[in-house]
Design a protein around this motif. Sequence first.
Motif, mmCIF file in Angstrom:
data_model
loop_
_atom_site.group_PDB
_atom_site.id
_atom_site.type_symbol
_atom_site.label_atom_id
_atom_site.label_comp_id
_atom_site.label_asym_id
_atom_site.label_seq_id
_atom_site.Cartn_x
_atom_site.Cartn_y
_atom_site.Cartn_z
ATOM 1 N N ASP A 1 6.892 113.840 54.581
ATOM 2 C CA ASP A 1 6.850 112.827 53.527
ATOM 3 C C ASP A 1 7.917 113.111 52.481
ATOM 4 O O ASP A 1 8.285 114.273 52.252
ATOM 5 N N PHE A 2 8.377 112.050 51.821
ATOM 6 C CA PHE A 2 9.258 112.192 50.669
ATOM 7 C C PHE A 2 8.831 111.191 49.611
ATOM 8 O O PHE A 2 8.697 110.006 49.887
ATOM 9 N N PHE A 3 8.602 111.673 48.402
ATOM 10 C CA PHE A 3 8.187 110.847 47.279
ATOM 11 C C PHE A 3 9.209 111.008 46.152
ATOM 12 O O PHE A 3 9.650 112.120 45.867
ATOM 13 N N ALA A 4 9.563 109.920 45.502
ATOM 14 C CA ALA A 4 10.419 109.967 44.315
ATOM 15 C C ALA A 4 9.862 108.950 43.323
ATOM 16 O O ALA A 4 9.760 107.769 43.644
ATOM 17 N N PHE A 5 9.506 109.414 42.100
ATOM 18 C CA PHE A 5 8.836 108.506 41.180
ATOM 19 C C PHE A 5 8.910 109.040 39.753
ATOM 20 O O PHE A 5 9.188 110.221 39.524
ATOM 21 N N GLU A 6 8.658 108.144 38.791
ATOM 22 C CA GLU A 6 8.475 108.563 37.411
ATOM 23 C C GLU A 6 7.089 109.186 37.277
ATOM 24 O O GLU A 6 6.099 108.598 37.732
ATOM 25 N N PRO A 7 6.960 110.353 36.643
ATOM 26 C CA PRO A 7 5.635 110.959 36.496
ATOM 27 C C PRO A 7 4.698 110.156 35.609
ATOM 28 O O PRO A 7 3.479 110.269 35.724
ATOM 29 N N SER A 8 5.250 109.330 34.739
ATOM 30 C CA SER A 8 4.458 108.408 33.919
ATOM 31 C C SER A 8 5.364 107.261 33.503
ATOM 32 O O SER A 8 6.597 107.393 33.487
ATOM 33 N N GLU A 9 4.763 106.124 33.166
ATOM 34 C CA GLU A 9 5.548 104.944 32.828
ATOM 35 C C GLU A 9 6.439 105.234 31.616
ATOM 36 O O GLU A 9 5.986 105.740 30.593
ATOM 37 N N GLY A 10 7.719 104.912 31.768
ATOM 38 C CA GLY A 10 8.650 105.111 30.676
ATOM 39 C C GLY A 10 9.140 106.539 30.518
ATOM 40 O O GLY A 10 9.857 106.848 29.559
ATOM 41 N N SER A 11 8.785 107.422 31.448
ATOM 42 C CA SER A 11 9.194 108.816 31.361
ATOM 43 C C SER A 11 10.709 108.946 31.519
ATOM 44 O O SER A 11 11.354 108.147 32.202
ATOM 45 N N ASP A 12 11.257 109.957 30.904
ATOM 46 C CA ASP A 12 12.672 110.273 31.064
ATOM 47 C C ASP A 12 12.895 111.308 32.159
ATOM 48 O O ASP A 12 13.985 111.861 32.285
ATOM 49 N N ASP A 13 11.854 111.592 32.948
ATOM 50 C CA ASP A 13 11.936 112.536 34.053
ATOM 51 C C ASP A 13 11.776 111.798 35.379
ATOM 52 O O ASP A 13 11.277 110.670 35.437
ATOM 53 N N THR A 14 12.178 112.462 36.447
ATOM 54 C CA THR A 14 11.902 112.006 37.810
ATOM 55 C C THR A 14 11.233 113.147 38.563
ATOM 56 O O THR A 14 11.624 114.304 38.413
ATOM 57 N N THR A 15 10.223 112.813 39.345
ATOM 58 C CA THR A 15 9.548 113.787 40.198
ATOM 59 C C THR A 15 9.944 113.551 41.648
ATOM 60 O O THR A 15 9.910 112.413 42.128
ATOM 61 N N PHE A 16 10.329 114.611 42.332
ATOM 62 C CA PHE A 16 10.609 114.573 43.761
ATOM 63 C C PHE A 16 9.607 115.488 44.456
ATOM 64 O O PHE A 16 9.386 116.620 44.018
ATOM 65 N N ILE A 17 8.990 114.992 45.529
ATOM 66 C CA ILE A 17 8.089 115.811 46.332
ATOM 67 C C ILE A 17 8.494 115.682 47.794
ATOM 68 O O ILE A 17 8.611 114.575 48.323
ATOM 69 N N VAL A 18 8.709 116.814 48.431
ATOM 70 C CA VAL A 18 9.026 116.860 49.861
ATOM 71 C C VAL A 18 7.882 117.574 50.568
ATOM 72 O O VAL A 18 7.567 118.721 50.235
ATOM 73 N N ASP A 19 7.247 116.890 51.514
ATOM 74 C CA ASP A 19 6.222 117.513 52.351
ATOM 75 C C ASP A 19 6.855 117.861 53.692
ATOM 76 O O ASP A 19 7.403 116.990 54.372
ATOM 77 N N LEU A 20 6.741 119.124 54.057
ATOM 78 C CA LEU A 20 7.324 119.601 55.304
ATOM 79 C C LEU A 20 6.225 119.881 56.307
ATOM 80 O O LEU A 20 5.124 120.292 55.956
ATOM 81 N N GLN A 21 6.540 119.637 57.567
ATOM 82 C CA GLN A 21 5.551 119.766 58.622
ATOM 83 C C GLN A 21 5.034 121.183 58.737
ATOM 84 O O GLN A 21 5.781 122.146 58.648
#
Length: 230
Positions: free
Chosen positions: A41-61
Amino acid sequence: MKKTTKYLTGMGTLVLATIALVAADHIDAPSSRGTTADIADFFAFEPSEGSDDTTFIVDLQSDVLPELAYGTFDEDVLTEINIDLDGDLVEDQVIQAIARDGKMYFFGPVAPSTTGLSSQVLTDAALGNVEISSTTPIVETTTEGVSLFAGPRQDPFFFDFFQFNAVISPEMDSAPGGFFAPEEATDTFDGANTLSIAIEIPNSMLGTPTATNALGLNVYKTWVTTNKKQ
């Protein structure tokens, strides 16, 4: 001095251009199966609305069935989050992660020394490291406000794997009713783990996003690759 060991891509890449997009893809890359070069899996998103950060999550098998213990990060696998800032689908910034002796080391974000199918560990751009978690999650936050995590997490993928196999079986009568309704389906991966790498990072360190998603929001074009040492 940069480490010059070559890492060659272990599986295909996935391009994301949305504010939050989930993709799951389990155990189907023969060259990386059974290792943490296999991206689930790969996720890329704002941790909260209007945040100035980005969160990346990589799930490996890892070992996906609930009765099996989770595995470990392969130390000859480099995970690379690629970020395109000018719309040409070539990485302009990368964030790298590689395991060593019970820790996950992060490098970047920085322009890569090479693009495409091969990579080098960018040791001149050390970002931080975190102890790889076991039963208790461990998060490290750097002086630049970057949060780092690596370790097992509950598999987020709901999938009735055995009914799926029955439906696609050449024996046409093995699943005459087809797929089950959601309330009747079994989550085969319930209780199973993936091995996850997570980073929350200020957008100021990534550069200005140039893509626009369906909601009219500015987003990064980003994808993840795994590269095996050659």
